[in-house]
Write a protein that holds these residues in place. Structure first.
Motif, PDB file in Angstrom:
ATOM      1  N   LEU A 285      34.173   4.395   9.750  1.00 15.00           N
ATOM      2  CA  LEU A 285      34.337   5.728  10.346  1.00 15.00           C
ATOM      3  C   LEU A 285      35.424   6.511   9.618  1.00 15.00           C
ATOM      4  CD1 LEU A 285      34.102   4.974  14.181  1.00 15.00           C
ATOM      5  CD2 LEU A 285      32.360   6.018  12.717  1.00 15.00           C
ATOM      6  N   TYR A 286      36.522   5.843   9.297  1.00 22.35           N
ATOM      7  CA  TYR A 286      37.590   6.536   8.577  1.00 22.35           C
ATOM      8  C   TYR A 286      37.075   7.099   7.253  1.00 22.35           C
ATOM      9  CZ  TYR A 286      41.595   7.408   5.608  1.00 22.35           C
ATOM     10  OH  TYR A 286      42.471   8.013   4.742  1.00 22.35           O
ATOM     11  N   TRP A 287      36.350   6.279   6.499  1.00 20.79           N
ATOM     12  CA  TRP A 287      35.913   6.712   5.169  1.00 20.79           C
ATOM     13  C   TRP A 287      34.802   7.755   5.240  1.00 20.79           C
ATOM     14  CZ3 TRP A 287      39.362   5.727   1.784  1.00 20.79           C
ATOM     15  CH2 TRP A 287      40.172   4.599   1.920  1.00 20.79           C
ATOM     16  N   LEU A 288      33.958   7.681   6.263  1.00 16.56           N
ATOM     17  CA  LEU A 288      32.952   8.732   6.439  1.00 16.56           C
ATOM     18  C   LEU A 288      33.639  10.062   6.752  1.00 16.56           C
ATOM     19  CD1 LEU A 288      30.271   6.756   8.497  1.00 16.56           C
ATOM     20  CD2 LEU A 288      30.031   7.569   6.141  1.00 16.56           C
ATOM     21  N   GLY A 289      34.675  10.021   7.594  1.00 13.12           N
ATOM     22  CA  GLY A 289      35.431  11.235   7.880  1.00 13.12           C
ATOM     23  C   GLY A 289      36.138  11.769   6.643  1.00 13.12           C
ATOM     24  N   THR A 290      36.642  10.863   5.819  1.00 10.65           N
ATOM     25  CA  THR A 290      37.302  11.261   4.574  1.00 10.65           C
ATOM     26  C   THR A 290      36.320  11.955   3.633  1.00 10.65           C
ATOM     27  OG1 THR A 290      38.913   9.459   4.760  1.00 10.65           O
ATOM     28  CG2 THR A 290      38.554  10.385   2.559  1.00 10.65           C
ATOM     29  N   LEU A 292      33.771  13.661   4.499  1.00 14.67           N
ATOM     30  CA  LEU A 292      33.524  14.997   5.052  1.00 14.67           C
ATOM     31  C   LEU A 292      34.658  15.962   4.721  1.00 14.67           C
ATOM     32  CD1 LEU A 292      32.015  14.166   8.558  1.00 14.67           C
ATOM     33  CD2 LEU A 292      30.917  15.524   6.775  1.00 14.67           C
ATOM     34  N   LEU A 293      35.880  15.473   4.738  1.00 10.16           N
ATOM     35  CA  LEU A 293      37.011  16.334   4.390  1.00 10.16           C
ATOM     36  C   LEU A 293      36.933  16.776   2.936  1.00 10.16           C
ATOM     37  CD1 LEU A 293      39.981  14.604   6.244  1.00 10.16           C
ATOM     38  CD2 LEU A 293      39.099  16.902   6.664  1.00 10.16           C
ATOM     39  N   HIS A 294      36.470  15.902   2.056  1.00  7.53           N
ATOM     40  CA  HIS A 294      36.350  16.225   0.633  1.00  7.53           C
ATOM     41  C   HIS A 294      35.142  17.121   0.365  1.00  7.53           C
ATOM     42  CE1 HIS A 294      39.153  13.034  -1.259  1.00  7.53           C
ATOM     43  NE2 HIS A 294      39.477  13.230  -0.001  1.00  7.53           N
ATOM     44  N   HIS A 295      34.044  16.873   1.124  1.00  8.11           N
ATOM     45  CA  HIS A 295      32.800  17.621   0.907  1.00  8.11           C
ATOM     46  C   HIS A 295      32.185  17.920   2.287  1.00  8.11           C
ATOM     47  CE1 HIS A 295      33.116  16.424  -3.318  1.00  8.11           C
ATOM     48  NE2 HIS A 295      33.284  15.190  -2.901  1.00  8.11           N
ATOM     49  N   PRO A 296      32.577  19.025   2.923  1.00  5.87           N
ATOM     50  CA  PRO A 296      32.195  19.314   4.318  1.00  5.87           C
ATOM     51  C   PRO A 296      30.696  19.326   4.588  1.00  5.87           C
ATOM     52  CG  PRO A 296      33.957  20.769   3.602  1.00  5.87           C
ATOM     53  CD  PRO A 296      33.503  20.035   2.387  1.00  5.87           C
ATOM     54  N   ASN A 297      29.875  19.581   3.590  1.00  2.16           N
ATOM     55  CA  ASN A 297      28.425  19.672   3.816  1.00  2.16           C
ATOM     56  C   ASN A 297      27.664  18.453   3.278  1.00  2.16           C
ATOM     57  OD1 ASN A 297      28.712  22.322   4.938  1.00  2.16           O
ATOM     58  ND2 ASN A 297      28.914  23.125   2.848  1.00  2.16           N
ATOM     59  N   ILE A 298      28.380  17.378   2.974  1.00  5.88           N
ATOM     60  CA  ILE A 298      27.757  16.250   2.272  1.00  5.88           C
ATOM     61  C   ILE A 298      26.652  15.581   3.090  1.00  5.88           C
ATOM     62  CG2 ILE A 298      29.453  14.540   3.072  1.00  5.88           C
ATOM     63  CD1 ILE A 298      29.267  13.267   0.274  1.00  5.88           C
ATOM     64  N   PHE A 299      26.744  15.620   4.430  1.00 10.49           N
ATOM     65  CA  PHE A 299      25.764  14.927   5.262  1.00 10.49           C
ATOM     66  C   PHE A 299      24.762  15.867   5.922  1.00 10.49           C
ATOM     67  CE2 PHE A 299      29.506  11.866   6.013  1.00 10.49           C
ATOM     68  CZ  PHE A 299      29.201  11.143   4.883  1.00 10.49           C
ATOM     69  N   ASP A 300      24.774  17.140   5.519  1.00  3.91           N
ATOM     70  CA  ASP A 300      23.926  18.114   6.214  1.00  3.91           C
ATOM     71  C   ASP A 300      22.443  17.784   6.103  1.00  3.91           C
ATOM     72  OD1 ASP A 300      26.144  19.409   7.020  1.00  3.91           O
ATOM     73  OD2 ASP A 300      25.825  21.249   5.870  1.00  3.91           O
ATOM     74  N   GLY A 321      43.943  10.447  12.009  1.00  5.23           N
ATOM     75  CA  GLY A 321      43.612  11.574  12.884  1.00  5.23           C
ATOM     76  C   GLY A 321      42.799  12.639  12.177  1.00  5.23           C
ATOM     77  N   GLU A 322      43.150  12.940  10.938  1.00 11.77           N
ATOM     78  CA  GLU A 322      42.418  13.957  10.174  1.00 11.77           C
ATOM     79  C   GLU A 322      40.982  13.508   9.901  1.00 11.77           C
ATOM     80  OE1 GLU A 322      46.155  15.898   7.652  1.00 11.77           O
ATOM     81  OE2 GLU A 322      45.100  14.133   6.895  1.00 11.77           O
ATOM     82  N   ALA A 323      40.798  12.229   9.553  1.00 10.30           N
ATOM     83  CA  ALA A 323      39.453  11.729   9.267  1.00 10.30           C
ATOM     84  C   ALA A 323      38.587  11.737  10.527  1.00 10.30           C
ATOM     85  CB  ALA A 323      39.538  10.312   8.702  1.00 10.30           C
ATOM     86  N   LEU A 324      39.152  11.310  11.656  1.00  8.16           N
ATOM     87  CA  LEU A 324      38.387  11.301  12.906  1.00  8.16           C
ATOM     88  C   LEU A 324      38.066  12.722  13.362  1.00  8.16           C
ATOM     89  CD1 LEU A 324      40.286   8.468  14.841  1.00  8.16           C
ATOM     90  CD2 LEU A 324      38.068   8.304  13.698  1.00  8.16           C
ATOM     91  N   GLU A 325      39.013  13.625  13.165  1.00  7.45           N
ATOM     92  CA  GLU A 325      38.785  15.030  13.539  1.00  7.45           C
ATOM     93  C   GLU A 325      37.633  15.618  12.721  1.00  7.45           C
ATOM     94  OE1 GLU A 325      38.973  18.138  15.782  1.00  7.45           O
ATOM     95  OE2 GLU A 325      40.527  16.606  16.044  1.00  7.45           O
TER      96      GLU A 325
END
Length: 411
Positions: A285-290, A292-300, A321-325
């Motif tokens: 979960l942490y790395w999936l959130g990370t 998304l932070l690097h590429h906000p549309n990567i999972f669209d 916290g940032e990754a979960l957010e």
């Protein structure tokens, strides 16, 4: 050293067969519990595990449910062909959808006695459901590198999950060298199992009872659940000399939005993973959130996926916290109450833990990726823990005893 360069030969030990538990104890919570903290070892039992967890902690369990994945078909000549259902065909969006199919389904399988299955031969297996007789048929569709595509058809209005329940056998691990028994249907299943899809039990959870869960609640220890469907790859031996040449298996994970919110609230408290599968999910979960932070549309437009080595290659790493957010924002933006993803992450020495402070787990096979995970968590003291267990009559592997490990401060 990068985990790719690790040699599996450095993570082995001698496991005599008499140390392997071939049957569970009469009572789940009477299994022995080894507690490791800061280099020190003590003994207890699972029924007293709540006293070992700090008040205010969050314990995460895997609520996947084991399916009776072994189907034994008899040929007209009398020979038996075993079909082991690994995972659904990629045409289905997730395991739940495939499990709910009625009438027919395609599955990726291992086949015992494949050479005896001649092209065009349809295998059949009698079913009895609700006092009525039905038929399950298997057709050979395609051979792949490491599995077969099999189509299964049945002439009754029930789901594939129900077909497996009536026709299948419990998929005991290969090191439990006996046929499955009636008791295995309940004992090779956690008391909180809910979502069907695993072909191996999340074995750390096998020791827990309703009484233990109530005792945890009495001590203000919060509990929550993730779902990771355990694949047969968990038993896949490491044959490569170095880990770079070992391909880790993918597994499906499913997490509620409320669980991610709970992790946010407890990120300053000890988070304890019950089982390597729970740990694998939480760290993923942490790395999936990370990502998304690097590429906000990567999972669209695609299923969120974490590959084997990418967590070791991401340079800029946010706080938990940032990754979960980022995950919560993604789910809210897409109106999703659950996150469905696949993870191939390998946790090995050199891994930088982001979520988990404590781990409840069984004793694992020599030279396995699960032992690598333990070594990543407590360092070279894994040898100390396993030597102690061998010398003090602990029972090993799926039906054996377990341990509560607290992470080194510098891991």
């Amino acid at each position: 050293m990068h985990p790719k360069l690790l040699s599996i030969k450095d993570f082995t030990y001698n496991l005599p067969e008499e140390k392997i538990a071939f049957h569970p104890l009469a009572h789940r919570d009477e299994s022995k519990l080894l507690i490791y903290r800061d280099g020190n070892i003590q003994e207890s039992t699972y029924k007293n595990i709540a006293e070992q967890i700090p008040s205010g902690s969050l314990m995460i369990f895997n609520n996947t449910k084991v399916v009776e994945a072994r189907l034994l078909f008899q040929k007209p000549t009398g020979g038996v062909i075993e079909i082991f259902c690994l995972e659904p065909h990629e045409s289905y969006p997730d395991i739940t959808t495939a499990m709910n199919q009625v009438g027919k389904v395609q599955w990726l399988c291992l086949i015992g006695g494949a050479s005896k299955w001649k092209p065009g031969m349809i295998l059949s297996l009698p079913l009895q459901i609700g006092g009525k007789n039905f038929l399950l048929e298997a057709s050979y569709i395609e051979k792949r590198t490491d599995c077969f595509v099999i189509e299964l058809r049945w002439d009754c209005p029930v789901s594939f999950a129900e077909v497996l329940h009536y026709a299948g056998h419990v998929p005991l691990p290969p090191y439990i060298k006996r046929a499955d028994e009636r008791a295995d249907k309940t004992r090779y299943q956690t008391v909180f199992a809910q979502h069907e899809g695993s072909v191996a039990a999340p074995t750390a959870g096998l020791h827990f009872t309703e009484n233990i869960l109530n005792h945890l609640a009495d001590r203000n220890i919060q509990t929550d659940f993730v779902t990771l469907h355990v694949g047969v790859g968990t038993f896949k031996p490491v044959k490569a000399d170095i880990m770079e040449n070992h391909e880790m298996h993918y597994e499906w994970i499913e997490v509620k939005q409320s669980l991610i919110s709970s992790l946010m609230q407890h990120r300053e408290a000890p988070i304890v993973a019950v089982g390597t599968t729970s740990m694998r999910t939480l760290e993923s979960l942490y790395w999936l959130g990370t990502k998304l932070l690097h590429h906000p549309n990567i999972f669209d437009n695609q299923l969120p996926i974490l590959t084997q080595w990418e967590c070791y290659e991401i340079q800029h790493q946010p706080t938990l916290g940032e990754a979960l957010e980022a995950l919560l924002h993604y789910m809210q933006k897409n109106n999703r109450d659950r996150l469905l993803a696949k993870t191939q992450i390998i946790i090995a020495p050199g891994y930088n833990f982001k979520v988990v402070e404590g781990l409840v787990t069984n004793f694992h096979q020599p030279a396995s990726t699960l032992l690598l995970l333990v070594a990543a968590f407590i360092g070279n003291d894994w040898k100390k823990v396993y030597d102690y267990a061998l010398q003090h009559n602990f029972r090993f592997l799926s039906y054996g005893d377990g341990n509560l490990l607290w992470r080194y401060k510098n891991n």
